[in-house]
Design an enzyme around this catalytic site. Sequence first.
Site, mmCIF file in Angstrom:
data_model
loop_
_atom_site.group_PDB
_atom_site.id
_atom_site.type_symbol
_atom_site.label_atom_id
_atom_site.label_comp_id
_atom_site.label_asym_id
_atom_site.label_seq_id
_atom_site.Cartn_x
_atom_site.Cartn_y
_atom_site.Cartn_z
ATOM 1 N N ARG A 133 -25.835 20.824 -7.230
ATOM 2 C CA ARG A 133 -25.365 19.539 -7.785
ATOM 3 C C ARG A 133 -23.901 19.567 -8.206
ATOM 4 O O ARG A 133 -23.473 18.794 -9.061
ATOM 5 C CB ARG A 133 -26.229 19.096 -8.973
ATOM 6 C CG ARG A 133 -27.653 18.848 -8.602
ATOM 7 C CD ARG A 133 -28.270 17.778 -9.493
ATOM 8 N NE ARG A 133 -29.634 17.530 -9.090
ATOM 9 C CZ ARG A 133 -30.678 18.110 -9.661
ATOM 10 N NH1 ARG A 133 -30.520 18.939 -10.651
ATOM 11 N NH2 ARG A 133 -31.891 17.835 -9.228
ATOM 12 N N LYS A 155 -11.999 12.327 -1.154
ATOM 13 C CA LYS A 155 -13.000 11.739 -0.247
ATOM 14 C C LYS A 155 -13.581 12.863 0.588
ATOM 15 O O LYS A 155 -12.842 13.585 1.265
ATOM 16 C CB LYS A 155 -12.358 10.717 0.689
ATOM 17 C CG LYS A 155 -12.169 9.350 0.067
ATOM 18 C CD LYS A 155 -11.752 8.365 1.143
ATOM 19 C CE LYS A 155 -11.497 6.991 0.576
ATOM 20 N NZ LYS A 155 -10.999 6.059 1.615
ATOM 21 N N GLU A 197 -0.438 9.737 10.328
ATOM 22 C CA GLU A 197 -0.765 9.470 8.913
ATOM 23 C C GLU A 197 0.496 9.510 8.042
ATOM 24 O O GLU A 197 0.566 8.854 7.010
ATOM 25 C CB GLU A 197 -1.801 10.471 8.384
ATOM 26 C CG GLU A 197 -3.142 10.449 9.119
ATOM 27 C CD GLU A 197 -4.116 9.362 8.627
ATOM 28 O OE1 GLU A 197 -3.738 8.528 7.781
ATOM 29 O OE2 GLU A 197 -5.271 9.356 9.113
ATOM 30 N N LYS A 239 0.291 9.329 -1.795
ATOM 31 C CA LYS A 239 -1.162 9.352 -1.882
ATOM 32 C C LYS A 239 -1.620 9.630 -3.319
ATOM 33 O O LYS A 239 -2.557 8.990 -3.820
ATOM 34 C CB LYS A 239 -1.733 10.399 -0.927
ATOM 35 C CG LYS A 239 -3.237 10.486 -1.034
ATOM 36 C CD LYS A 239 -3.960 10.491 0.252
ATOM 37 C CE LYS A 239 -5.441 10.267 0.017
ATOM 38 N NZ LYS A 239 -6.260 10.566 1.164
ATOM 39 N N GLU A 249 -11.583 3.647 -4.810
ATOM 40 C CA GLU A 249 -11.316 2.621 -3.809
ATOM 41 C C GLU A 249 -11.970 1.283 -4.151
ATOM 42 O O GLU A 249 -12.677 0.695 -3.341
ATOM 43 C CB GLU A 249 -11.766 3.101 -2.419
ATOM 44 C CG GLU A 249 -11.139 2.282 -1.296
ATOM 45 C CD GLU A 249 -11.390 2.911 0.066
ATOM 46 O OE1 GLU A 249 -10.585 3.738 0.479
ATOM 47 O OE2 GLU A 249 -12.387 2.559 0.703
ATOM 48 N N ARG A 253 -6.551 1.432 -3.114
ATOM 49 C CA ARG A 253 -6.689 2.608 -2.249
ATOM 50 C C ARG A 253 -7.010 2.215 -0.807
ATOM 51 O O ARG A 253 -6.677 2.941 0.120
ATOM 52 C CB ARG A 253 -7.764 3.560 -2.809
ATOM 53 C CG ARG A 253 -7.880 4.819 -1.976
ATOM 54 C CD ARG A 253 -8.652 5.922 -2.664
ATOM 55 N NE ARG A 253 -8.715 7.085 -1.797
ATOM 56 C CZ ARG A 253 -9.127 8.278 -2.158
ATOM 57 N NH1 ARG A 253 -9.507 8.481 -3.407
ATOM 58 N NH2 ARG A 253 -9.161 9.280 -1.306
ATOM 59 N N ASN A 257 -6.097 2.802 4.365
ATOM 60 C CA ASN A 257 -6.870 2.684 5.609
ATOM 61 C C ASN A 257 -6.151 1.841 6.650
ATOM 62 O O ASN A 257 -6.771 1.378 7.609
ATOM 63 C CB ASN A 257 -8.249 2.086 5.312
ATOM 64 C CG ASN A 257 -9.045 3.001 4.406
ATOM 65 O OD1 ASN A 257 -9.045 4.205 4.589
ATOM 66 N ND2 ASN A 257 -9.677 2.435 3.405
ATOM 67 N N HIS A 260 -7.197 2.071 10.202
ATOM 68 C CA HIS A 260 -8.453 2.824 10.248
ATOM 69 C C HIS A 260 -9.670 1.984 10.636
ATOM 70 O O HIS A 260 -10.624 2.514 11.185
ATOM 71 C CB HIS A 260 -8.717 3.518 8.901
ATOM 72 C CG HIS A 260 -7.849 4.728 8.672
ATOM 73 N ND1 HIS A 260 -6.472 4.674 8.647
ATOM 74 C CD2 HIS A 260 -8.164 6.032 8.473
ATOM 75 C CE1 HIS A 260 -5.986 5.878 8.425
ATOM 76 N NE2 HIS A 260 -6.995 6.728 8.318
ATOM 77 N N HIS A 264 -11.493 3.707 13.491
ATOM 78 C CA HIS A 264 -12.846 4.265 13.387
ATOM 79 C C HIS A 264 -13.753 3.723 14.482
ATOM 80 O O HIS A 264 -14.626 4.430 14.996
ATOM 81 C CB HIS A 264 -13.450 3.961 12.012
ATOM 82 C CG HIS A 264 -12.937 4.874 10.931
ATOM 83 N ND1 HIS A 264 -13.237 4.684 9.604
ATOM 84 C CD2 HIS A 264 -12.158 5.970 10.973
ATOM 85 C CE1 HIS A 264 -12.656 5.629 8.876
ATOM 86 N NE2 HIS A 264 -11.994 6.421 9.687
ATOM 87 N N HIS A 278 -8.533 11.869 15.506
ATOM 88 C CA HIS A 278 -8.509 10.849 14.451
ATOM 89 C C HIS A 278 -7.120 10.200 14.323
ATOM 90 O O HIS A 278 -6.986 8.980 14.279
ATOM 91 C CB HIS A 278 -8.956 11.470 13.121
ATOM 92 C CG HIS A 278 -8.821 10.539 11.962
ATOM 93 N ND1 HIS A 278 -9.565 9.382 11.855
ATOM 94 C CD2 HIS A 278 -8.000 10.554 10.881
ATOM 95 C CE1 HIS A 278 -9.222 8.746 10.739
ATOM 96 N NE2 HIS A 278 -8.271 9.435 10.139
HETATM 97 N N1 GLY Z 1 -7.694 8.512 3.905
HETATM 98 C C1 GLY Z 1 -7.804 7.401 3.060
HETATM 99 C C2 GLY Z 1 -8.095 7.736 1.632
HETATM 100 O O1 GLY Z 1 -8.130 8.885 1.272
HETATM 101 O O2 GLY Z 1 -8.296 6.852 0.845
#
Ligand code: GLY
Length: 383
Positions: A133, A155, A197, A239, A249, A253, A257, A260, A264, A278
């Site tokens: 956990r 993430k 990126e 970032k 997010e 945040r 994306n 993205h 995706h 990616h």
């Molecule tokens: N790669 C997008 C984020 O970390 O929010």
Amino acid sequence: MSTTPTSASTPAIETLRVELGERSYDIVVGAGLIAQAARWIVPVLKRPRVVVITDANVAPFYLPPLLASLRDADVQCDAITLPAGEQTKSFAQFESLCESVLELRVERSTTLIALGGGVIGDLVGYAAASILRGMPFVQVPTTLLSQVDSSVGGKTGINTRHGKNLVGAFCQPKLVLADTAALNSLDRRQLMAGYAEVVKYGLIDDPDFFEWLEANAQALIDGDMDKRRRAILTSCAAKARVVAEDELESGKRALLNLGHTFGHALEAETGYGGALLHGEAVSIGTAMAFDLSQRLGLCSGQDRGRVTAHFSAVGLPMDLRALDTAKWTADILLDHMSRDKKVEDGKLTFVLTRGIGAAFITRDIAANDVRALLDDWLASNSR
Ligand code: GLY
């Protein structure tokens, strides 16, 4: 806000802080950090015991110096090497990794270390969030993509047959150690995928950084270490700021994306098999986002042209030509998009733009506008 470094040269090793209260942590950026990793890792360990998890491509280069540095500092180390590639971010590998870590009789005070690119970082982070956990973990990213994006911000997760990163957790690392010398062993395609990126941060809200990249991209791609470090620091600082403001997010945040939502969908349709990395999906997705923004009268053709010219100049894909899209339809891609984590009330979230450095989040995009865009992109690919 502009974050482009202005001094003639940046220090050889620099530390940034992700400010998240008691979950705050450092990002250390510099060349040759892996060989002296214990200097930064030991202070964040609860007990001197770690399990390093890496992949078969990275292990021969960086596992021995990382283990040597930690063992010299009397840290008990085990190592697990997984297959390389996006397909490792799967339920099957997640299960096998959890069993292998438990087999080593770890405790909650044992720290997991993710040594590798975004696949390893995301998978190990999710394992760290889940095993017992919750175990502490450290990110040692070895690709440009993971150094500027995926290793920072917590993430973690795996892909499912329904789409990318659909199972996972927010779980912040204790430390990020970005060794810029590791980029020397990346092949050009991987380096470029990460560069997509880097450009993202300029396009979101830092037009000065984008301009700096237009002038310096070739040098940093060709190996200018000072420029690489500047680009990585600027990206990580951007970032870190966004993550500190909106860790989970719920708002801002989502700007990260950019490119993205489209990207995706392309990745899901190509099947994560290496046909499309990616970062390549993000570069095409960014071109689509600028195209849609121009069609909706939000962004000038001049700004869109500047962006596609820059991506093309460095060799990133700006269309679907390299992909076998014969069986693709706009509806198939829209279906992938509708499974995105950010769908709310059935409405897709898009990051669109009013120009370079002026990205914004919107839910007010009609499906028909997106369908028309995808139809045109697919049609131009079949000509
Ligand atoms: N790669 C997008 C984020 O970390 O929010």
